[in-house]
Design an enzyme around this catalytic site. Structure first.
Site, PDB file in Angstrom:
ATOM      1  N   SER A 119       8.067  -1.328  -6.070  1.00 25.05           N
ATOM      2  CA  SER A 119       7.603  -2.308  -7.047  1.00 25.05           C
ATOM      3  C   SER A 119       8.761  -3.077  -7.689  1.00 25.05           C
ATOM      4  O   SER A 119       9.600  -3.638  -6.991  1.00 25.05           O
ATOM      5  CB  SER A 119       6.738  -1.568  -8.082  1.00 25.05           C
ATOM      6  OG  SER A 119       6.041  -2.474  -8.887  1.00 25.05           O
ATOM      7  N   ASP A 158      -2.665  -5.159  -3.385  1.00 23.84           N
ATOM      8  CA  ASP A 158      -2.620  -3.686  -3.454  1.00 23.84           C
ATOM      9  C   ASP A 158      -3.223  -3.167  -4.765  1.00 23.84           C
ATOM     10  O   ASP A 158      -2.973  -2.037  -5.170  1.00 23.84           O
ATOM     11  CB  ASP A 158      -1.186  -3.174  -3.254  1.00 23.84           C
ATOM     12  CG  ASP A 158      -0.245  -3.497  -4.423  1.00 23.84           C
ATOM     13  OD1 ASP A 158      -0.713  -3.993  -5.470  1.00 23.84           O
ATOM     14  OD2 ASP A 158       0.969  -3.226  -4.291  1.00 23.84           O
ATOM     15  N   HIS A 189      -1.224   0.199  -4.937  1.00 23.97           N
ATOM     16  CA  HIS A 189       0.172   0.045  -5.370  1.00 23.97           C
ATOM     17  C   HIS A 189       0.954   1.369  -5.474  1.00 23.97           C
ATOM     18  O   HIS A 189       2.009   1.513  -4.866  1.00 23.97           O
ATOM     19  CB  HIS A 189       0.158  -0.674  -6.724  1.00 23.97           C
ATOM     20  CG  HIS A 189       1.481  -1.175  -7.170  1.00 23.97           C
ATOM     21  ND1 HIS A 189       2.168  -2.155  -6.490  1.00 23.97           N
ATOM     22  CD2 HIS A 189       2.261  -0.848  -8.232  1.00 23.97           C
ATOM     23  CE1 HIS A 189       3.309  -2.403  -7.118  1.00 23.97           C
ATOM     24  NE2 HIS A 189       3.384  -1.619  -8.173  1.00 23.97           N
TER      25      HIS A 189
END
Ligand SMILES: *[C@@H]1O[C@H](CO)[C@@H](O)[C@H](O)[C@H]1NC(C)=O
Ligand SMILES: *[C@@H]1O[C@H](CO)[C@@H](O)[C@H](O)[C@H]1NC(C)=O
Ligand SMILES: *[C@@H]1O[C@H](CO)[C@@H](O)[C@H](O)[C@H]1NC(C)=O
Ligand SMILES: *[C@@H]1O[C@H](CO)[C@@H](O)[C@H](O)[C@H]1NC(C)=O
Length: 416
Positions: free
Chosen positions: A198, A363, A395
């Site tokens: 991320s 996601d 995610h």
């Protein structure tokens, strides 16, 4: 005595052999950069700290404590305002940089080790999505501090465009550079694999493009960003209106809003014009549509106008146009097929009502448009660049679910 020497020698040889096994000869060392709000953060309150209520000052003068994350402390709503106050940062226009609140000193513990983020709260081990990933790497033969390293950071900060001050972010980049060189040195000079999740991918990318190309080629074997929000996320617009409780369901996100507005890193995840264009409405009220090109107007509309200049001087220069190729082999692993907010619709003229969310692909956090924005510019350059799509994995689940982890591990092994 005569027997002792060969025995000692044998033990020594055995120890050396075991050491070599532990270091898994041949593996390229891995340096992990976690996502936003994933690693621990310590704080210390000095005499300069002026708490908004006496309770918030209870730890004044008592040394270091774990500010992030203390899960059970935040379960008590009375502690949330103190947390918010101590986690805030302040922009100083004279210095053109962000700083902690006066009297709050912070440090990032366990730099170099995955211990920093295996569990954001070690007293609450079931609140974690990094531990499974780290365990998988251990099964491959990686050992913490020998062939596997953690690069935690103060996720409230980021870096500025080259030439502008960013004390905390620049210090992180210096430490990351040293860590990568040390990881390589401890592993026969082999270049490292940088694997990120991320927000960590955005930081690692900025780090890479600021190093001399010869350094990158010498020290970085492959960059494996997982679920990187290259072009920001639509949900980033909402965070600045209603706050983000960082996955803690018992925390009222609005109680963290002011704190989150104060952070440089929360401006990094705003949707970029490069990914979302300047015509597609991302936030809608009765009277106005806001696209990724209208972020300045949006700030003014939500009562956050003081940040327009900062966004324009410190964020847009980094994310407004094409992101430069990192100059090393890249595998970008992304989640697709999960409903992801791509438009936020407020019922009235303002941002007070509860919005309805229009879902698109992604996601669950990162929109597909954001994950894919690097495809054209980075492919154009040729070389070793791939995007691997993992279907129906969200995610954080990308670092937990077996099929996703298999793909990620395969991409990390590709380096060997
Ligand atoms: C977490 O917070 C609780 C409640 O405030 C406190 O008793 C505990 O000592 C804290 N844990 C750490 C590691 O600071
Ligand atoms: C996580 O652990 C705590 C105790 O540390 C427990 O009370 C809670 O039920 C656990 N949650 C889950 C989802 O297992
Ligand atoms: C916002 O955009 C939508 C879709 O493009 C359009 O139908 C609507 O009229 C626009 N609203 C305003 C207030 O401009
Ligand atoms: C993903 O989920 C959708 C809807 O449940 C399903 O139709 C599709 O086959 C799934 N894709 C994969 C690759 O599993």
């Amino acid at each position: 005595m005569v027997m002792a020497i060969p025995l000692l020698l044998a033990q020594l040889l055995l120890a050396v052999a075991l050491g070599a096994v532990q270091a898994a000869p041949g593996l390229h060392p891995v340096v992990l950069v976690p996502g936003y709000a994933t690693n621990e953060l310590d704080a210390r309150l000095t005499e300069l700290y002026q708490p908004s209520s006496p309770g918030c000052g209870a730890r004044k003068g008592e040394g270091w404590f774990r500010l992030y994350l203390n899960y059970s402390a935040l379960q008590d709503p009375a502690n949330v305002p103190c947390f918010a106050e101590q986690m805030s940062s302040v922009y100083d226009p004279a210095a053109d940089d962000y700083f902690n609140v006066a009297g709050v000193e912070t440090r990032v513990p366990f730099f170099g080790s995955t211990q920093a983020f295996r569990y954001p709260d070690p007293d609450r081990k079931n609140f974690s999505y990094m531990s499974t990933f780290v365990e998988q790497l251990e099964k491959m033969g990686y050992r913490d501090g020998e062939s596997m390293f953690g690069a935690p950071y103060d996720f409230r900060y980021a870096v500025a465009p080259v030439g502008r001050p960013s004390m905390v972010g620049d210090a992180f980049f210096r430490a990351l550079k040293g860590l990568i060189e040390r990881a390589s040195g401890l592993n026969g000079g082999r270049p490292v694999v940088i694997a990120t999740h991320s927000f960590g991918g955005l930081l690692a990318h900025q780090f890479l493009v600021r190093q001399p190309l010869a350094w990158r080629r010498r020290f970085v074997r492959r960059f494996v960003p997982i679920a990187a929000p290259w072009g920001g996320v639509v949900l980033g617009m909402q965070v600045l209106v209603s706050g983000n409780n960082m996955g803690l369901p018992f925390v009222d996100p609005r109680a963290l809003l002011r704190q989150e507005r104060s952070l440089q890193s929360n401006l990094w995840i705003l949707p970029s014009p490069a990914a979302f264009g300047t015509a597609t409405p991302l936030v809608t009220t009765k009277s106005r549509n806001y696209s990724a090109g209208d972020v300045g107007d949006y700030f003014i509309a939500i009562g956050f106008g003081e940040t327009v200049g900062l966004y324009e001087s410190r964020v847009l220069p980094l994310f407004g146009g094409e992101l430069p190729h990192p100059g090393v082999p890249v595998t970008s692993v992304i989640g697709v097929g999960v409903g992801t907010t791509e438009r936020i619709v407020y019922p009235g003229d303002d941002f007070d009502g509860t919005p309805s969310m229009v879902a698109g692909d992604g996601d669950g956090v990162v929109n597909l448009a954001s994950a894919m924005v690097v495809e054209t510019p980075w492919s154009r350059r040729g070389g070793d660049f791939r995007i691997v799509k993992v279907f129906n994995v969200s995610h954080n689940a990308l670092l937990v679910d077996d099929p996703a982890l298999e793909i990620i591990i395969r991409e990390i092994q590709r380096a060997d």
